[in-house]
Enzyme design. Structure first.
Site, PDB file in Angstrom:
ATOM      1  N   ASP A 219      43.118   6.919  -0.205  1.00  0.00           N
ATOM      2  CA  ASP A 219      44.399   7.403  -0.244  1.00  0.00           C
ATOM      3  C   ASP A 219      44.799   8.975   0.102  1.00  0.00           C
ATOM      4  OD1 ASP A 219      42.946   8.680  -2.493  1.00  0.00           O
ATOM      5  OD2 ASP A 219      43.720   8.198  -4.278  1.00  0.00           O
TER       6      ASP A 219
ATOM      7  N   ASP B 187      44.385   7.662 -16.291  1.00  0.00           N
ATOM      8  CA  ASP B 187      45.800   6.351 -16.858  1.00  0.00           C
ATOM      9  C   ASP B 187      44.810   5.110 -16.325  1.00  0.00           C
ATOM     10  OD1 ASP B 187      46.010   6.766 -14.218  1.00  0.00           O
ATOM     11  OD2 ASP B 187      48.134   6.852 -14.089  1.00  0.00           O
TER      12      ASP B 187
ATOM     13  N   HIS C 128      43.510   4.670 -13.093  1.00  0.00           N
ATOM     14  CA  HIS C 128      44.147   4.041 -11.802  1.00  0.00           C
ATOM     15  C   HIS C 128      43.408   4.246 -10.797  1.00  0.00           C
ATOM     16  CE1 HIS C 128      44.968   8.398 -10.749  1.00  0.00           C
ATOM     17  NE2 HIS C 128      44.075   8.150  -9.868  1.00  0.00           N
TER      18      HIS C 128
ATOM     19  N   GLU D 131      48.250   3.222  -9.942  1.00  0.00           N
ATOM     20  CA  GLU D 131      48.785   3.373 -11.316  1.00  0.00           C
ATOM     21  C   GLU D 131      48.924   1.770 -11.920  1.00  0.00           C
ATOM     22  OE1 GLU D 131      48.191   5.884 -11.896  1.00  0.00           O
ATOM     23  OE2 GLU D 131      49.899   8.087 -10.504  1.00  0.00           O
TER      24      GLU D 131
END
Ligand code: GLP
Length: 258
Positions: free
Chosen positions: A66, A135, A137, A142
């Site tokens: 990413d 979280d 991811h 996400e």
């Protein structure tokens, strides 16, 4: 999934680097998916020792997971700069074979589409190195991300921005958007190698490995991969209900499957 609980990620980095060095020695044109973040650093550091001992990674290709949209590739906080600093330079990869999504492209979606094509042209990713967000991811996929998604633009959650604020002077400076390999892109890799450490990851790890497969916890998609290894330190493993069983399996692993 093979779940390996270790005292520290340094130990995991050593084990994983030994395996990866063998893979690269057998296939010098191995294609790696490259994660940033602190979790894969022990692996990259252990690989440096293999390179110093003669492992040649010049023909290995790399595809970063990413990149932020909104900061220049030359910015030291960009993932382009991070990959150069932690991987390409120290491991002696050919920079021409190392790719990072173009977060600064005038048309980021076109850049994302080009990235998918580049991965295909390289023959697909052999080993995808991964961390996990608090979280849940993977990359920057996400909660709510399609489990079949491809490389695309995403909006970062507030929690991710807060987690990553440590690399920026203020929270306001943390980008709000990124280009990330999709979960479908990640799942196409032939092998997945996920690292997690610390209590901040315990909840996400339990949800990913023992919870339902759901876009609520994007990393849970790993349960559908036929060849995935997960290294967690004891803190990140703290909420795994089957921790003792995973330790038992690993301790009793037959020689032929090592
Ligand atoms: C960032 C990256 C992820 C990484 C995550 C965890 O959000 N985009 O790919 O897995 O951080 O980072 P760390 O390993 O530092 O906890």
């Amino acid at each position: 999934m093979e779940i390996v609980i270790v005292e520290s990620l340094e130990e995991a980095g050593e084990i994983a680097a030994n395996r990866l060095a063998e893979t690269i020695a057998e296939n010098p044109e191995t294609v790696l998916g490259l994660a940033t973040g602190s979790s894969p650093l022990p692996l990259y550091q252990a690989l440096r020792r293999h390179v110093s001992a003669g492992l040649n990674m010049r023909r290995v290709s790399g595809f970063a997971l990413d990149e932020y949209v909104g900061i220049a590739a030359s910015d030291e906080r960009s993932y382009t700069a991070t990959i150069e600093r932690e991987v390409t330079g120290p491991l002696g990869l050919n920079p021409e074979l190392v790719h990072v999504p173009e977060g600064g492209a005038s048309d980021p979606q076109q850049a994302a589409d080009r990235y998918e094509l580049a991965i295909k042209s390289a023959g697909g990713i052999d080993v995808q190195i991964l961390g996990i967000g608090s979280d849940g991811h993977l990359g920057f996929n996400e909660p709510g991300s399609s489990l079949a998604s491809r490389t695309r633009i995403k909006t970062l959650s507030q929690r991710t921005r807060e987690d990553n604020a440590r690399f920026f002077a203020t929270l306001e400076e943390v980008p709000r958007h990124c280009i990330t390999q999709g979960l479908g892109t990640i799942m196409d890799a032939r092998h997945l190698l996920l690292f997690a450490q610390g209590t901040a990851k315990a909840e996400a790890i339990a949800a990913a490995l023992e919870g339902p497969v759901s876009s609520r916890c994007p990393a849970s998609v790993i349960q559908l991969h036929p060849s995935a290894t997960v290294y967690v330190d004891t803190s990140a493993a703290a909420r795994l209900e089957l921790a003792d069983f995973y330790k038992y399996i690993y301790t009793n692993k037959p020689g032929w499957s090592r």
